[in-house]
Design a protein around this motif. Structure first.
Motif, PDB file in Angstrom:
ATOM      1  N   VAL A 149       0.876  -1.173   0.000  1.00 19.60           N
ATOM      2  CA  VAL A 149       0.000   0.000   0.000  1.00 19.60           C
ATOM      3  C   VAL A 149       0.912   1.222   0.000  1.00 19.60           C
ATOM      4  CG1 VAL A 149      -1.939   1.111   1.149  1.00 19.60           C
ATOM      5  CG2 VAL A 149      -1.584  -1.366   1.410  1.00 19.60           C
ATOM      6  N   LYS A 150       0.895   1.954  -1.110  1.00 22.39           N
ATOM      7  CA  LYS A 150       1.829   3.078  -1.264  1.00 22.39           C
ATOM      8  C   LYS A 150       1.109   4.405  -1.063  1.00 22.39           C
ATOM      9  CE  LYS A 150       5.094   0.785  -4.328  1.00 22.39           C
ATOM     10  NZ  LYS A 150       5.930   0.900  -5.524  1.00 22.39           N
ATOM     11  N   PHE A 151       1.704   5.269  -0.270  1.00 27.89           N
ATOM     12  CA  PHE A 151       1.126   6.590  -0.021  1.00 27.89           C
ATOM     13  C   PHE A 151       1.993   7.651  -0.690  1.00 27.89           C
ATOM     14  CE2 PHE A 151       0.033   3.784   3.433  1.00 27.89           C
ATOM     15  CZ  PHE A 151      -1.337   3.900   3.461  1.00 27.89           C
TER      16      PHE A 151
ATOM     17  N   GLY B 181      10.792   7.622   0.106  1.00 33.03           N
ATOM     18  CA  GLY B 181      11.757   6.531   0.235  1.00 33.03           C
ATOM     19  C   GLY B 181      11.172   5.283   0.863  1.00 33.03           C
ATOM     20  N   GLY B 182       9.894   5.006   0.562  1.00 30.89           N
ATOM     21  CA  GLY B 182       9.316   3.749   1.027  1.00 30.89           C
ATOM     22  C   GLY B 182       8.952   3.747   2.511  1.00 30.89           C
ATOM     23  N   ARG B 183       9.085   4.882   3.203  1.00 31.93           N
ATOM     24  CA  ARG B 183       8.746   4.932   4.630  1.00 31.93           C
ATOM     25  C   ARG B 183       7.215   4.972   4.756  1.00 31.93           C
ATOM     26  NH1 ARG B 183      11.569   6.747   9.124  1.00 31.93           N
ATOM     27  NH2 ARG B 183      13.238   7.557   7.851  1.00 31.93           N
TER      28      ARG B 183
ATOM     29  N   TYR C 189       2.672  -6.967  -4.607  1.00 33.15           N
ATOM     30  CA  TYR C 189       4.055  -7.071  -4.147  1.00 33.15           C
ATOM     31  C   TYR C 189       4.727  -8.165  -4.972  1.00 33.15           C
ATOM     32  CZ  TYR C 189       8.143  -7.260  -1.195  1.00 33.15           C
ATOM     33  OH  TYR C 189       9.440  -7.208  -0.748  1.00 33.15           O
ATOM     34  N   VAL C 190       5.699  -7.796  -5.762  1.00 28.32           N
ATOM     35  CA  VAL C 190       6.336  -8.762  -6.658  1.00 28.32           C
ATOM     36  C   VAL C 190       7.516  -9.413  -5.945  1.00 28.32           C
ATOM     37  CG1 VAL C 190       7.346  -9.117  -8.936  1.00 28.32           C
ATOM     38  CG2 VAL C 190       5.719  -7.251  -8.578  1.00 28.32           C
ATOM     39  N   ILE C 191       7.492 -10.720  -5.873  1.00 28.72           N
ATOM     40  CA  ILE C 191       8.587 -11.428  -5.197  1.00 28.72           C
ATOM     41  C   ILE C 191       9.622 -11.843  -6.238  1.00 28.72           C
ATOM     42  CG2 ILE C 191       9.204 -13.423  -3.769  1.00 28.72           C
ATOM     43  CD1 ILE C 191       6.436 -13.193  -2.508  1.00 28.72           C
TER      44      ILE C 191
ATOM     45  N   PHE D 120      16.515  -5.332  -9.192  1.00 30.50           N
ATOM     46  CA  PHE D 120      17.645  -4.791  -9.954  1.00 30.50           C
ATOM     47  C   PHE D 120      17.329  -3.349 -10.305  1.00 30.50           C
ATOM     48  CE2 PHE D 120      18.199  -9.331 -10.959  1.00 30.50           C
ATOM     49  CZ  PHE D 120      19.536  -9.480 -10.645  1.00 30.50           C
ATOM     50  N   TYR D 121      18.294  -2.479 -10.103  1.00 31.27           N
ATOM     51  CA  TYR D 121      18.107  -1.059 -10.422  1.00 31.27           C
ATOM     52  C   TYR D 121      19.186  -0.666 -11.432  1.00 31.27           C
ATOM     53  CZ  TYR D 121      15.322  -1.168  -6.086  1.00 31.27           C
ATOM     54  OH  TYR D 121      14.389  -1.484  -5.110  1.00 31.27           O
ATOM     55  N   PRO D 122      18.946  -0.923 -12.730  1.00 28.64           N
ATOM     56  CA  PRO D 122      19.959  -0.586 -13.746  1.00 28.64           C
ATOM     57  C   PRO D 122      20.049   0.918 -13.969  1.00 28.64           C
ATOM     58  CG  PRO D 122      18.051  -1.689 -14.752  1.00 28.64           C
ATOM     59  CD  PRO D 122      17.767  -1.585 -13.292  1.00 28.64           C
TER      60      PRO D 122
ATOM     61  N   TYR E 161      19.611  -1.329  -0.416  1.00 27.47           N
ATOM     62  CA  TYR E 161      19.564  -1.974   0.883  1.00 27.47           C
ATOM     63  C   TYR E 161      18.560  -1.192   1.699  1.00 27.47           C
ATOM     64  CZ  TYR E 161      22.021  -5.393   3.731  1.00 27.47           C
ATOM     65  OH  TYR E 161      22.360  -6.507   4.450  1.00 27.47           O
ATOM     66  N   GLU E 162      17.543  -1.895   2.203  1.00 31.68           N
ATOM     67  CA  GLU E 162      16.437  -1.172   2.835  1.00 31.68           C
ATOM     68  C   GLU E 162      16.154  -1.683   4.242  1.00 31.68           C
ATOM     69  OE1 GLU E 162      14.230  -0.036  -1.358  1.00 31.68           O
ATOM     70  OE2 GLU E 162      13.696  -1.900  -0.371  1.00 31.68           O
ATOM     71  N   SER E 163      15.829  -0.717   5.108  1.00 33.46           N
ATOM     72  CA  SER E 163      15.553  -1.059   6.489  1.00 33.46           C
ATOM     73  C   SER E 163      14.053  -0.855   6.751  1.00 33.46           C
ATOM     74  CB  SER E 163      16.360  -0.119   7.403  1.00 33.46           C
ATOM     75  OG  SER E 163      16.272  -0.575   8.722  1.00 33.46           O
TER      76      SER E 163
ATOM     77  N   PHE F  74       8.553  -1.235 -11.258  1.00 34.37           N
ATOM     78  CA  PHE F  74       7.600  -0.551 -10.381  1.00 34.37           C
ATOM     79  C   PHE F  74       7.841   0.948 -10.297  1.00 34.37           C
ATOM     80  CE2 PHE F  74      10.882  -2.345  -7.657  1.00 34.37           C
ATOM     81  CZ  PHE F  74      11.244  -1.275  -6.875  1.00 34.37           C
ATOM     82  N   GLU F  75       8.898   1.442 -10.901  1.00 31.44           N
ATOM     83  CA  GLU F  75       9.133   2.894 -10.878  1.00 31.44           C
ATOM     84  C   GLU F  75      10.236   3.269 -11.857  1.00 31.44           C
ATOM     85  OE1 GLU F  75       8.457   4.988  -7.221  1.00 31.44           O
ATOM     86  OE2 GLU F  75      10.443   5.890  -7.306  1.00 31.44           O
ATOM     87  N   ILE F  76      10.209   4.534 -12.298  1.00 32.63           N
ATOM     88  CA  ILE F  76      11.340   5.048 -13.081  1.00 32.63           C
ATOM     89  C   ILE F  76      11.832   6.344 -12.421  1.00 32.63           C
ATOM     90  CG2 ILE F  76       9.815   6.262 -14.746  1.00 32.63           C
ATOM     91  CD1 ILE F  76      12.029   5.639 -16.876  1.00 32.63           C
TER      92      ILE F  76
HETATM   93  P1  ATP Z   1      12.190   6.329  -4.122  1.00 31.60           P
HETATM   94  O1  ATP Z   1      11.497   7.561  -4.571  1.00 31.60           O
HETATM   95  O2  ATP Z   1      13.373   6.544  -3.243  1.00 31.60           O
HETATM   96  O3  ATP Z   1      12.448   5.344  -5.252  1.00 31.60           O
HETATM   97  P2  ATP Z   1       9.618   5.528  -3.172  1.00 31.60           P
HETATM   98  O4  ATP Z   1       9.082   6.185  -1.962  1.00 31.60           O
HETATM   99  O5  ATP Z   1       9.099   5.957  -4.488  1.00 31.60           O
HETATM  100  O6  ATP Z   1      11.190   5.565  -3.146  1.00 31.60           O
HETATM  101  P3  ATP Z   1       9.431   2.860  -4.122  1.00 31.60           P
HETATM  102  O7  ATP Z   1      10.700   2.968  -4.895  1.00 31.60           O
HETATM  103  O8  ATP Z   1       8.164   2.788  -4.858  1.00 31.60           O
HETATM  104  O9  ATP Z   1       9.366   3.998  -3.009  1.00 31.60           O
HETATM  105  O10 ATP Z   1       9.509   1.601  -3.175  1.00 31.60           O
HETATM  106  C1  ATP Z   1      10.466   1.475  -2.123  1.00 31.60           C
HETATM  107  C2  ATP Z   1      10.915   0.033  -2.054  1.00 31.60           C
HETATM  108  O11 ATP Z   1       9.801  -0.849  -1.868  1.00 31.60           O
HETATM  109  C3  ATP Z   1      11.579  -0.497  -3.321  1.00 31.60           C
HETATM  110  O12 ATP Z   1      12.936  -0.190  -3.386  1.00 31.60           O
HETATM  111  C4  ATP Z   1      11.340  -1.987  -3.221  1.00 31.60           C
HETATM  112  O13 ATP Z   1      12.234  -2.636  -2.343  1.00 31.60           O
HETATM  113  C5  ATP Z   1       9.976  -2.051  -2.603  1.00 31.60           C
HETATM  114  N1  ATP Z   1       8.900  -2.142  -3.610  1.00 31.60           N
HETATM  115  C6  ATP Z   1       8.220  -1.118  -4.173  1.00 31.60           C
HETATM  116  N2  ATP Z   1       7.263  -1.562  -4.989  1.00 31.60           N
HETATM  117  C7  ATP Z   1       7.336  -2.910  -4.964  1.00 31.60           C
HETATM  118  C8  ATP Z   1       6.588  -3.973  -5.577  1.00 31.60           C
HETATM  119  N3  ATP Z   1       5.568  -3.699  -6.382  1.00 31.60           N
HETATM  120  N4  ATP Z   1       6.947  -5.237  -5.306  1.00 31.60           N
HETATM  121  C9  ATP Z   1       7.982  -5.516  -4.472  1.00 31.60           C
HETATM  122  N5  ATP Z   1       8.701  -4.573  -3.847  1.00 31.60           N
HETATM  123  C10 ATP Z   1       8.386  -3.288  -4.080  1.00 31.60           C
END
Ligand code: ATP
Length: 354
Positions: free
Chosen positions: A155-157, A162-164, A195-197, A201-203, A223-225, A302-304
């Motif tokens: 669930v993304k807000f 940074g994923g917090r 959530y994709v398992i 990879f971040y090329p 590397y994520e905490s 999942f993002e660019i």
């Molecule tokens: P940033 O702007 O720094 O990239 P963000 O807040 O946009 O961060 P995302 O990059 O969307 O956040 O997601 C943070 C992390 O969550 C990713 O690096 C990844 O580990 C995990 N993640 C995000 N989306 C997915 C997904 N659909 N499936 C699996 N893992 C995911």
């Protein structure tokens, strides 16, 4: 909105022999400054008092300008000072976050590396999705209604930097329970994403409009905490797993199975071609597609990030891929400066700076 012609006329007035590569002191500034030096440019870093010491310590900046607040960069007097130095600003993640895409588009007249129109496309989740889908990339499934959740979703807000603050849920009940407990202002603005398992990879790519080539410069895994910490203890924690969070704390270098490289390169190429159709002249310069590679060896994006990403800091001295392309240590920061240098030589600065 700043008109392109205004920026072009400022750029026309620049002394090509005295260009300064300038950026904000954070994120990837060290490699941008070093890269500028390596390519023979003067450089400048704009930072807050607290971080100035980092740039002094490494002795990489020709000019260090201290500001109280990064938005000062947008003040007329400050912009004039940059223009006097023939400055080209290099955007990075913190640069875009501190100044905001809207203010960059509406108030920044100092020439900037790359096409500004990309900022609106990468910062809007719907536009970003449209772009990646049109480029033929596979994306995680999205759910409109929490009642439809039939597998693990993230669930993304919008405010969750940074994923917090992201949460995971496997079914509608789990979603309701966790969502109810949240104390977030924008908690109704969520995106429900499968959530994709797999392996992330971040090329790190670089597209040069001068050579019309997409280069793969390097690659990392974030590397994520606390998610990476949980993985180490999962067998002990079992029934008392804490809610995972995805706050970036570092980056690991990685190379990918060689047989996967064709698809990695194809994704980069497709994203560039589609960007040209969507917001001409499209994305130019560095970018990163954030992917998960599944067990079927398919990439789900999942993002660019349409600018230099922090994972490139691993490769200030080059990467296994950049070493195949260049015979000098080519970081993404240096590649940006090299592009400016080549553009100056060919009198094509307005193709890489906007
Ligand atoms: P940033 O702007 O720094 O990239 P963000 O807040 O946009 O961060 P995302 O990059 O969307 O956040 O997601 C943070 C992390 O969550 C990713 O690096 C990844 O580990 C995990 N993640 C995000 N989306 C997915 C997904 N659909 N499936 C699996 N893992 C995911």
């Amino acid at each position: 909105m700043i008109h392109q012609s205004e920026i072009s006329s400022i750029l026309d007035g620049y002394d090509r022999e005295k260009i300064t590569i300038a950026t904000i002191g954070s994120h990837t500034a060290l490699q941008i400054l070093k890269g500028a030096r390596d390519e023979g440019f003067r450089n400048m870093v704009i930072c807050k008092k607290g971080s100035a010491n980092v740039y002094r310590q490494f002795g990489l900046a020709d000019e260090l300008v201290i500001v109280e607040n990064y938005k000062q960069v947008l003040e007329n007097a400050f912009q004039e000072r940059l223009i006097e130095r023939n400055a080209i600003l290099i955007p990075h993640g913190s640069f875009v976050e501190y100044l905001s895409p809207a203010l960059i588009e509406n108030e920044l007249v100092v020439p900037m590396f790359g096409n500004r129109k990309v900022l609106g496309w990468e910062s809007d989740r719907n536009k970003e999705r449209e772009w990646l889908l049109r480029a033929g990339l596979r994306l995680p499934r999205e759910y409109k209604d929490p009642a439809d959740i039939d597998r693990l979703v993230m669930v993304k807000f919008p405010g969750a930097k940074g994923g917090r603050g992201y949460i995971l849920a496997s079914n509608p009940e789990e979603f309701e329970q966790k969502h109810k407990a949240l104390e977030l202002i924008d908690k109704e603005m969520y995106t429900l994403q499968e959530y994709v398992i797999g392996t992330r990879f971040y090329p790190h790519y670089f597209y040069s409009p001068l050579t019309d080539k997409v280069e793969l410069l390097s690659m990392d895994i974030r590397y994520e905490s606390n998610i990476d910490g949980i993985a180490r203890l999962s067998h002990i924690l079992q029934d008392s797993l804490p809610e995972p969070s995805f706050v970036v704390t570092g980056n690991l270098p990685v190379v990918i199975r060689e047989s996967l490289l064709p698809r990695v390169l194809e994704m980069g190429q497709n994203v560039i071609e589609t960007s040209r159709e969507l917001f001409s002249p499209g994305l130019t310069g560095p970018f990163c597609i954030e992917t998960v590679c599944t067990e079927d060896l398919e990439f789900i994006a999942f993002e660019i990030s349409a600018r230099i990403v922090a994972g490139t800091n691993l490769f200030i001295n080059g990467s296994p891929y950049s070493q195949l392309l260049y015979d000098v240590p080519m970081s993404t920061g240096r590649r940006i400066a090299r592009e400016v240098k080549e553009a100056i030589k060919g009198d094509l600065l307005d193709e890489v700076v906007y």
